[in-house]
Write a protein that holds these residues in place. Structure first.
Motif: not given
Lengths: 437, 437
Positions: A33, A69, A73
């Motif tokens: 991510f 994630s 991120r």
């Protein structure tokens, strides 16, 4: 029975490694991510599927054992701004906390995103539910109800700042040299219980007038805030009757605030696992569940429930638990489902690992479309927030197999009718309230 | 006399309507700083000119009479994130205040920008000098020295948060299901005088390890902060000898912090007005100056000097003024120049309208290149922060006419040698100090 013209709204919940906690382990799945090309691909699929919006949650604390994630991120606003430059239609929604930010900074960032995207910005106004965030801001985490009192005022200040510029304030008169008409820019002069904010923003009135407000709260104060201020509400529900009751509960609160029920789109989160046959769909889900790492899933369930659940024997039935002040809709919905379905703790943490407490629906394109249609037509919702288990494959499956059926049945747009998120949601562009008199 | 291998660094100061207060009135000029296509075009020209970075200032308050690009603009971080998606080499620098933000939020936004841009993020760490910002945050504006005490700690917290993840922490082991190696992620546990921040960020170690730190302070505390923490310093100077003295003053402070002078690139701001002949250049500048709106220029000068200067008869000579605590380098440099050059108040507000207090240089490509070369070789600077009067034309002029001469003379790169801003600046990627032992 379709009400003529009533159309579903669809959002997609973006987590680069997939919404399933082990989605990144699925063959062919994206594994990061923190990779712009991954989210650009997700946004392209969303536009191919004519989605209303893509959406990012957020949290202001992390630890390595979390959902991948959540642990590593992009910051949501910067990520959406990057997507604004490479997309043309899809709405761009992100969470920003009312607990650990300043209204001026939040109002400004979303106003800027609305300009950058030509009218596609949406702010998910949340109160930070995790006490761990407080440790990153040198604060004592406020209690649930106090957070909502702050949030009510915070949202009003943000919306007030968005109203400080009237349309047409930037005149750019080449003859006289006048760039801005000062009569069309006002201060807000907010002096409230929690905030004192003068304004205006250094940003003219945005393409949507007011960026879209998203909310996800399901507690009493959360529903009240949503009924008064939200344009889109993300719901956490596992059951049709529960969803219908929640839908009525929210929409029936709106007239008290001078609003019509149609002014909010309620979108339950759902993870569709699509197979060409029931067996193929089941096999996909089993493959995903086989990848779940017990430690991570237990850690997520403990975090959702606000208490360590590793102390319960995994094969014991789930029992009623006192939920702490900090818990949100996920905790209540999951616990209710576990008790209703007589699940063991192992069942529950596997379910949590799958969709973090959201509804999982597994089947063929037709059976999934049937279920979504039923929920939509029975007024359990106005559409769905889709949580693909992994990217891009599971999202491709939904867009390429389920969306065409919804379009075929007249339930969902074949093309975008406009270019702003307000257009997609069927909401009018508001006049500034400071200049409307 | 060129030190072999010593190369100029170039930045461009981005204001959509031009750096000149009336630049938007120049024929063919861009007229908005709220238009993504305008800043995308500027970034394209910067990459054509092999610039180290583009840079955005910021302010946390506005009023309609300001410089048009200060009055109505994008929020810097969202704008740079949008540019990250459509550029490949140029560094992306923005101002973010240490006075009205939280270190966790700033650290996270720039870490995210560094990931999004594959290693091109730069943070201009400023203290907010304008008291008007305080009114947007419900605060009393702190005094100058107190702001720098906060800034020192703020920068340390941000850099500490950037160090919480070691390289290689994201393992993504498909066999075991381990996504992150917890031994490579630490908390910061900062407990200081102004901030308590636990960490880590939800963002892995960034491509640059540490995003680049920009600074522009020129007061004693500002120089100390820069000498200790900055990678690039923007200087406000009008005069070669003054610039050389400032250069030495900054670099001589660095050894006390264990740093070598080469670890900071000093870039004075300069507005080049380029013509094919001296007369054409002069004509361009006269045209621009003819567009200056007296009210706006007076308002900017008053804001820069921290006091209303409209009370002085415009044709009187400028006299010594007491400068308030909130004034910054611009005020001192402009006032010194006005006294030195025996300028009238009208001359001074015209100069301020031109480049906001920065140095204006007007001439042919050759004479401009000569002057820049002299400043560079006499160690008045390590390069320049270019302030085109308007976009895109005045920036095209510099890149297409002056840059080739600098390249011809071996003073400036013909191609990027790397892809990160650290590469362009010749700075090594640091190891995390939390894991370096």
């Amino acid at each position: 029975m379709t009400t003529p013209g009533r159309q579903m709204h669809l959002g997609v919940f973006v987590l680069g490694t997939g919404n399933h906690i082990a989605g990144w382990r699925y063959p062919g799945a994206a594994q990061s991510f923190e990779d712009l090309s991954v989210v650009q691909e997700i946004a392209r699929i969303a536009e191919r599927g004519k989605f209303d919006l893509i959406f990012l949650g957020d949290n202001l604390a992390t630890e390595p054992g979390m959902h991948p994630s959540f642990a590593a991120r992009f910051e949501p606003l910067t990520m959406l701004a990057a997507l604004a430059a490479t997309t043309t239609h899809v709405g761009l929604g992100a969470t920003s906390s009312t607990t650990y930010n300043e209204p001026y900074n939040v109002a400004r960032a979303f106003a800027s995103l609305d300009h950058l995207s030509h009218g596609r910005a949406a702010w998910n106004a949340v109160t930070s539910s995790g006490g761990k965030a407080a440790e990153n801001f040198g604060r004592i985490h406020p209690e649930h109800d106090a957070r909502y009192e702050v949030a009510e005022e915070f949202v009003d200040v943000v919306r007030g700042l968005w109203d400080c510029w009237d349309d047409g304030a930037v005149v750019r008169n080449l003859e006289t040299g006048q760039y801005i008409d000062p009569a069309k820019v006002r201060t807000l002069d907010h002096k409230g219980r929690f905030f004192q904010v003068k304004g205006p923003l250094p940003t003219s009135r945005t393409p949507q007038g007011q960026p879209i407000i998203l909310q996800a709260g399901s507690s009493g104060p959360g529903l009240a805030l949503a009924a008064r201020t939200a344009d889109v509400v993300f719901a956490v529900v596992q059951d049709l009757e529960e969803a219908k009751a929640g839908y009525v509960a929210l929409k029936s609160r709106m007239p008290a605030f001078g609003r019509h029920g149609d002014e909010i789109a309620v979108l339950p989160g759902v993870m569709p696992v699509v197979g060409r046959t029931e067996a193929e769909a089941r096999e996909k889900l089993n493959t995903l569940q086989g990848f779940v790492n017990t430690t991570n899933a237990l850690s997520m369930l403990s975090s959702r429930l606000g208490q360590d659940v590793s102390r319960f024997p995994p094969d014991d039935l789930v029992t009623e638990l006192p939920l702490p002040d900090s818990s949100h809709g996920f905790a209540r919905a999951m616990l209710a489902k576990a008790l209703r379905d007589r699940m063991t703790w192992r069942d529950l943490f596997n379910l949590t690992g799958a969709a973090r407490g959201h509804w999982v629906i597994c089947g063929t394109p037709e059976t999934i479309a049937d279920t979504l249609q039923q929920w939509f037509e029975e007024r359990a919702c106005d559409g769905f927030n889709i949580l693909p288990a992994y990217f891009p494959g599971a999202f491709d499956d939904f867009v390429d197999m389920v969306v065409p059926i919804l379009q075929e049945r007249g339930l969902y747009r074949r093309e975008y009718a406009g270019t702003t998120l307000r257009d997609h949601l069927g909401l009018a562009r508001p006049r500034s309230r400071l200049f409307a008199s």
